[in-house]
Enzyme design. Sequence first.
Site, mmCIF file in Angstrom:
data_model
loop_
_atom_site.group_PDB
_atom_site.id
_atom_site.type_symbol
_atom_site.label_atom_id
_atom_site.label_comp_id
_atom_site.label_asym_id
_atom_site.label_seq_id
_atom_site.Cartn_x
_atom_site.Cartn_y
_atom_site.Cartn_z
ATOM 1 N N CYS A 286 -3.216 0.235 -3.116
ATOM 2 C CA CYS A 286 -2.287 -0.893 -3.128
ATOM 3 C C CYS A 286 -1.711 -1.029 -4.534
ATOM 4 C CB CYS A 286 -3.002 -2.174 -2.715
ATOM 5 S SG CYS A 286 -3.267 -2.316 -0.934
ATOM 6 N N CYS B 270 8.195 7.497 -6.301
ATOM 7 C CA CYS B 270 9.263 8.373 -6.785
ATOM 8 C C CYS B 270 8.771 9.819 -6.865
ATOM 9 C CB CYS B 270 9.750 7.918 -8.155
ATOM 10 S SG CYS B 270 11.105 8.905 -8.817
ATOM 11 N N HIS C 224 0.848 -1.192 0.000
ATOM 12 C CA HIS C 224 0.000 0.000 0.000
ATOM 13 C C HIS C 224 0.882 1.241 0.000
ATOM 14 C CE1 HIS C 224 -3.757 2.215 0.739
ATOM 15 N NE2 HIS C 224 -2.982 3.042 1.449
ATOM 16 N N CYS D 243 -0.078 7.605 -2.734
ATOM 17 C CA CYS D 243 -1.143 7.399 -3.736
ATOM 18 C C CYS D 243 -2.425 6.874 -3.107
ATOM 19 C CB CYS D 243 -0.669 6.418 -4.809
ATOM 20 S SG CYS D 243 0.770 6.971 -5.741
#
Length: 322
Positions: free
Chosen positions: A105, A113, A98, A102
């Site tokens: 998952c 990044c 996870h 964002c």
Amino acid sequence: TISSTAEKVVYLVVFHLSFVMFVWSYWKTIFTAPASPSNEFCLSKADKEQYEKEERPESQQEILRRAAKDLPIYTTTASRAIRYCDRCQLIKPDRCHHCSACDICVLKMDHHCPWVNNCVGFSNYKFFLLFLMYSLLYCLFVAATVLQYFIKFWTNELPDTHAKFHVLFLFFVAAMFFISILSLFSYHCWLVGKNRSTIETFRAPTFRNGPDKNGFSLGCSKNLREVFGDEKKYWLIPIFTSLGDGCNFPTRLVIMDPEQLTVSSQNEPDKSSGANQSFPTRPLSESQNRLLASDTQWVESGPEEENVKSGAKKHIIVSLES
């Protein structure tokens, strides 16, 4: 002259080609959405309600075991529990994590990044590697073409113009980025050769037989094909060619002595023993693994190969946790 004209043409072609591939790879890395687990890894409505009602972790694990018995997952947590995401409310496939940035998952998550403002995982890992490679080549190309003017600057042969600052700035920036990207690219090349993610490097996945950092490694050649695909003509083009679906990964085949298998089978509880059931228990068939199906057999130790053919040994799958 003809030679100087040809050199300019070659220079422009190489410059534009490297720039186009760099931008293309960067674009694909940024705008390729991270792949998430399919619906089969989500709990059913009844299981979800029952899971939320249960307060005892043992009872919750029993619900997860029952839901995961037919799923292709072979890794657990360090405490041998089913890997479950409370935020996404799904059973995590192998190598899935996870991402807090964002809030989803991500399949075969490597890292989040900030340079691309995206998660690097199964769906865009190839694009990320190509982005690093073309960035490296682009910086090398810029530094190499500016080098002659940089040398003239230090030998006082460069005319006294404002171009001096531009030459210095361009060369040092290209050289510094080249060194930085080279270290990062070399590290990820090593990861590809070992078939590991950045997360798995720091925390080895846990299988039935315990943590194994090399559990997903099939050998350098097959590890490379798993990321870049079977057809080499597409390896350097930023189009998706990685093998698999991101949820199901071929794992390292390990030869075990029949006596060890007998002892382990005696120690394992029966499938109907509830919460104490060993998990997982079934291996992937080689027909499900394109990388394994290409060979008649792949083993790690040579001397035991004859015993395998005679039926004295058996293959089992050993998996890593993510």
